[in-house]
Structure formats: C-alpha cells, structure tokens
Design an enzyme around this catalytic site. Sequence first.
Site, PDB file in Angstrom:
ATOM      1  N   HIS A 186       0.857  -1.183   0.000  1.00 44.80           N
ATOM      2  CA  HIS A 186       0.000   0.000   0.000  1.00 44.80           C
ATOM      3  C   HIS A 186       0.902   1.244   0.000  1.00 44.80           C
ATOM      4  CE1 HIS A 186      -2.589   3.096   1.814  1.00 44.80           C
ATOM      5  NE2 HIS A 186      -3.608   2.430   1.282  1.00 44.80           N
ATOM      6  N   VAL A 188       1.428   3.838   1.772  1.00 39.18           N
ATOM      7  CA  VAL A 188       2.111   4.325   2.966  1.00 39.18           C
ATOM      8  C   VAL A 188       3.139   3.328   3.502  1.00 39.18           C
ATOM      9  CG1 VAL A 188       0.210   5.816   3.672  1.00 39.18           C
ATOM     10  CG2 VAL A 188       0.320   3.465   4.534  1.00 39.18           C
ATOM     11  N   LYS A 189       3.239   2.147   2.899  1.00 47.95           N
ATOM     12  CA  LYS A 189       4.192   1.146   3.380  1.00 47.95           C
ATOM     13  C   LYS A 189       5.603   1.457   2.875  1.00 47.95           C
ATOM     14  CE  LYS A 189       1.129  -1.421   5.540  1.00 47.95           C
ATOM     15  NZ  LYS A 189      -0.176  -0.959   5.072  1.00 47.95           N
ATOM     16  N   THR A 190       6.567   0.615   3.226  1.00 44.45           N
ATOM     17  CA  THR A 190       7.971   0.909   2.952  1.00 44.45           C
ATOM     18  C   THR A 190       8.272   0.963   1.462  1.00 44.45           C
ATOM     19  OG1 THR A 190       8.476  -0.232   5.020  1.00 44.45           O
ATOM     20  CG2 THR A 190      10.327   0.274   3.577  1.00 44.45           C
TER      21      THR A 190
END
Length: 382
Positions: A186, A188-190
């Site tokens: 997603h 906002v993930k790394t």
Amino acid sequence: MLPYGRQTIEDDDIAAVAQALKADFLTTGPTVEAFEQAFARVVGARHAVACANGTAALHLAMLALEAGPGDRVVAPSITFLATANCARYVGADVAFADVDPDTGLMTADTLREALARADGPVKAVLPVHLRGDACELPALAAVARDAGALLVEDAPHALGTRASFDGVTETIGDGRHGAMATFSFHPVKTIATGEGGMVTTNDPRLAERLRTLRSHGMVRPEGCEPWWYEMPEPGFNYRLPDILCALGLSQLAKLDRFAARRRRLTAAYLDGLAPLAPLVVPARSPAWSDPVLHLMTVLIDFPAAGRTRLQVVEALKSRGVGSQVHYIPVHRQPYYRERYGALDLPGAEAWYARCLSLPLYPGMADEDVTAVVRALSEALGL
C-alpha cells in the site's frame, strides 16, 4: 501538510511502469516472477508469491493452511481489521491476544492467555510486527508449536526490519520461525505498488498452493491439451499485474535507501521528543528488534496534558501536521463484540488510550521532524 505516511515515487519508477505498459503482458507475465524472485532474495526466503494486496495475502495464507470451520486463529487486538478478518473469511474463529502496552506487540505470555481462552483447536497464530518492530519470534513459535499451531507473521509494516535472537541476526520474512509471512505494498508502506501484497515461505508445497489459490484454484495437469485446466478447489482472482510488479521491482531496488532514511528520521524523532518525556514517549522497541519503522508512534498521557486526543489531532492539523491512530482494538468492533462478547485486554486498551502516529516517510526533510515535534509540543501546551 505533512501526512502521516506517503509513497516516494521517482522518475525511474514511472519509467519502469511505462516500459511495462509497452510490453506484451500487462498481467500474468514475466515481471510477476521477476518481482517474486527479487523479493525472496531480499528477505532471505525460498519462495515469494505476489498477490493483489496485503489482505489477500492473509486470506491466501489461511487457505493454504486449510484453516476452516472448527479451527481457531490467534490474532492480536492491536492491528488492522484484516489480521482477524482473514480467519473469518475461511470460517475459522478468532481468539484475540492482548499486547504489551508499551510496544503494542503480542508476547509469549499474552499468546498463552489467548490460547487458554480458545475454545477449540488452534490452527494458526498471527503475530503482527506492529510499526515495523519485530515480535519475539522464537518465543512465540515455541508457544504456538506446543499448541499444535503454525506461525504466520503479519509483516506489512516490517519490510527491511531485522531482529537478533541468541546472537543470530535475522530478516523479517525469512521464514526461520513461521510457516509464512505476509506483506503489503500500500502507498504508505515501505515500498509501494499502489495496491499489492506478498506471501513468503520456505515450504514449496505451501508456495504451490498459494500460487494456485491466487488464480481461481486452476491447475494444468501434465500431458493434457494446452487449453485444458482443472479446478480441484475454488480459488480467487488475487493476481498482481505485471504493471504493478514493475513498480514493485523499481521500488524494491531502493529499499536500502528508503530504510536508511526512515532510520535517520526515527533517530531525529527520538532526539527531538526526549524533552517531552514523560508526557510523550515513543513506542518502545524491544531489545531484539532493529526496525525499519513504518509508523512513528508516540504514547501520550492525554489526561496529564489536559487535552483530549481529538484536540491534539486538530491542533496538529491546524499546524500542517497529519496524524493517525494505529489502531482501535479489533476486539471492540461491533461484529466481534457481538460474536465473542466483551473481552478484558488491558494492554490493548492502554496502548489505544495513548497512541498517536506522527509523519514518517522517506520524502520528509530533517527539518520536518523538528517542525512536527514543535507542533506537538504546542498542541499539548508545553
């Protein structure tokens, strides 16, 4: 406005997607396998299976383990809904585990307590590497094994995180302690693919089941006509297209840089927040964890500050700082409360009462951290 999380998309990422758009395959093509192989190398697992999103990864993991009606799955109450919901998708029941109030993580003790409450056989235990901090995997695996359950790590927050147990450094997702680990891409993930997920495993049988189940349950027996396929059991359309895998490959090549930047920003936060203690303290990282933090979560004594969380959130927003709460305890949700009744999980309640996630993403400048800490101090009237 500084959001709590944001993707970092650069020109070479855009070029990679454009090249994929010009290729012969937009989906089910060679870029999928290339992304899977690269991801497996990065985390140190033998197999990686790409899928539509992190929730699909969890659902596939439950299907691969053949969890179903009559089974129990243990999940911590401090997590996103999907960790618990994946058990219900297959008809299994959920036994909610409490968490350490200062880390938000499931512990061996809270797992034992949840297992004691589980009314039936436990198929799987789903520790969540919350914020990017690693759970104590050897201890959890031992407790799960004694209960006849398998460990499935819910690791969307923890790509790049390392942990050291008994002097041995491990990478989250390498499969040393669990049957599988799941990841999310997603925004906002790394790393980001828009939407996307991955399941890693060292078990070739599980890897094959995951690949079959992500594509309608279809198999092609040897020796049959080229158009022939069979469906021994229903699966799902959980494939990840080549277009998104091209973005994933490009992003994965930057993981070391993204991780280093997140670590530097985290260190700046720890220094900047120190004068706000004890009213504000960062969520504690266990001694064994060397995280690449996905979330910069602080624990705030709102009553002592004379402010509600909503007042602080709104004051931060007025100063150009976004924030979020991770998470509302899942056992509180109406569906689960109706199904299992009220539960007393004091660690989860204590975590929820104090937690607030501040902006953390590689595109932030060093001075952004200073601005966030100043805004938080003002929002609390310090």
